[in-house]
Design an enzyme around this catalytic site. Structure first.
Site: not given
Ligand SMILES: NC(=O)c1ccc[n+]([C@@H]2O[C@H](COP(=O)([O-])OP(=O)(O)OC[C@H]3O[C@@H](n4cnc5c(N)ncnc54)[C@H](O)[C@@H]3O)[C@@H](O)[C@H]2O)c1
Length: 286
Positions: A22, A68, A94, A160, A195, A197
């Protein structure tokens, strides 16, 4: 591009976890809208690859390796961005990880990592950037990644889910705190449904219990079948952010179902129970 371009073009966007998923989708959209993008990610290589691609298209992009879960790294990020590009128009907190397993089987280090990234990463992102946004007096926006999971429950995704409940309440309180300042800093909660990912790919980081594999596989399949396309989700998110809304959801039907379920649970004060679909997913129906 309409309103989102008018609202954001020329501004600086700082997005954590921006090298994939995302965060990457939002970075690409911000860049298309004419923003200067700061790609902050724990993966230096991933951040630099995306920054190089965007610079290759004549856009402005900066890659910064940031963990982060470390408040001092977010503070350093804020200093670096302000020194290079000045005031920040948009901060998206994010970065987040999934952790799966029975609560008592997840090692202490993995619990701490999950809470530190998913909760403290957002809190300290706000601590690093909000004072500068307020001091500038210019319009700015802070958007935090909650989830439809902020309104529901899911056993074995407990770590989570509790972080996402925390982010929703943190963001609601932060909204009111910003109102108390009278300054033009918008606060929004981003509530993705599902979404597409790689968040359910095999876990990096410190060990999850072995039983996590099956749950991750089921969630990966669900995401592949029903997940929203990244670019489409990013476009919806920016269009809604541009309206100044607090609620930014990608799949409003899913948000409504989760919130309705929560309201019914709290109204009835019944024992926690899973929706039928979640029961069959977890193999609880025999
Ligand atoms: N994908 C979904 O359907 C969904 C649904 C609800 C909420 N979310 C939220 O969206 C956000 C992104 O999720 P996503 O699905 O894109 O995940 P993802 O795993 O595809 O991407 C996460 C990114 O964060 C980076 N990351 C991980 N740990 C980190 C750290 N300590 N410091 C900096 N960067 C770090 C990773 O390297 C990666 O690039 C999250 O907070 C997740 O909870 C996602």
């Amino acid at each position: 591009m309409g309103n989102s371009s008018e609202a954001f073009a020329g501004g600086v966007a700082v997005i954590t976890g921006a090298a994939a998923g995302i965060g990457e989708g939002l970075t690409r959209r911000a860049s298309e809208l004419g923003m200067k993008v700061v790609i902050a990610d724990i993966s230096a290589e991933g951040a630099e690859t995306l920054a190089a691609e965007l610079r290759g298209k004549g856009r402005e992009a900066m890659a910064v390796r940031v963990d982060v879960s470390r408040p001092e790294e977010l503070e350093r990020l804020a200093e670096q961005v302000h020194a290079s590009w000045g005031d920040v128009r948009l901060l998206v907190n994010n970065a987040g990880i999934e952790t799966i397993g029975m609560s008592w089987e997840i090692p202490a280090a993995r619990w701490e990592q999950t809470l530190n990234i998913n909760i403290h990463g957002v809190v300290h992102g706000v601590r690093a950037f909000a004072p500068r946004m307020l001091a500038s007096g210019k319009p700015a926006c802070i958007a935090n990644l909650a989830s439809t999971g902020s309104f529901g429950i899911m056993p074995t995704q407990t770590a989570y889910i509790m972080t996402k409940h925390a982010i929703q309440s943190f963001t609601e309180c932060l909204y009111l705190e910003m109102q108390m300042t009278g300054k033009p800093v918008q606060v929004s909660t981003i509530v993705p449904g599902m979404v597409k990912t790689r968040i359910f790919e095999a876990s990096a980081g410190t060990g999850e219990p072995t039983g996590a594999d099956r749950h991750r596989a089921v969630m990966r399949e669900l995401m592949a079948n029903y997940g929203m396309d990244l670019a489409a989700a990013a476009e919806v998110i920016f269009d809604k952010l541009a309206t100044g809304a607090f609620w930014i959801d990608t799949q409003p039907d899913m948000t409504r179902d989760m919130i309705d379920g929560r309201i019914a649970f709290l109204t009835e004060r019944a024992a926690p129970r899973l929706a039928p679909m979640a029961r069959s997913l977890l193999g609880l129906d025999g």
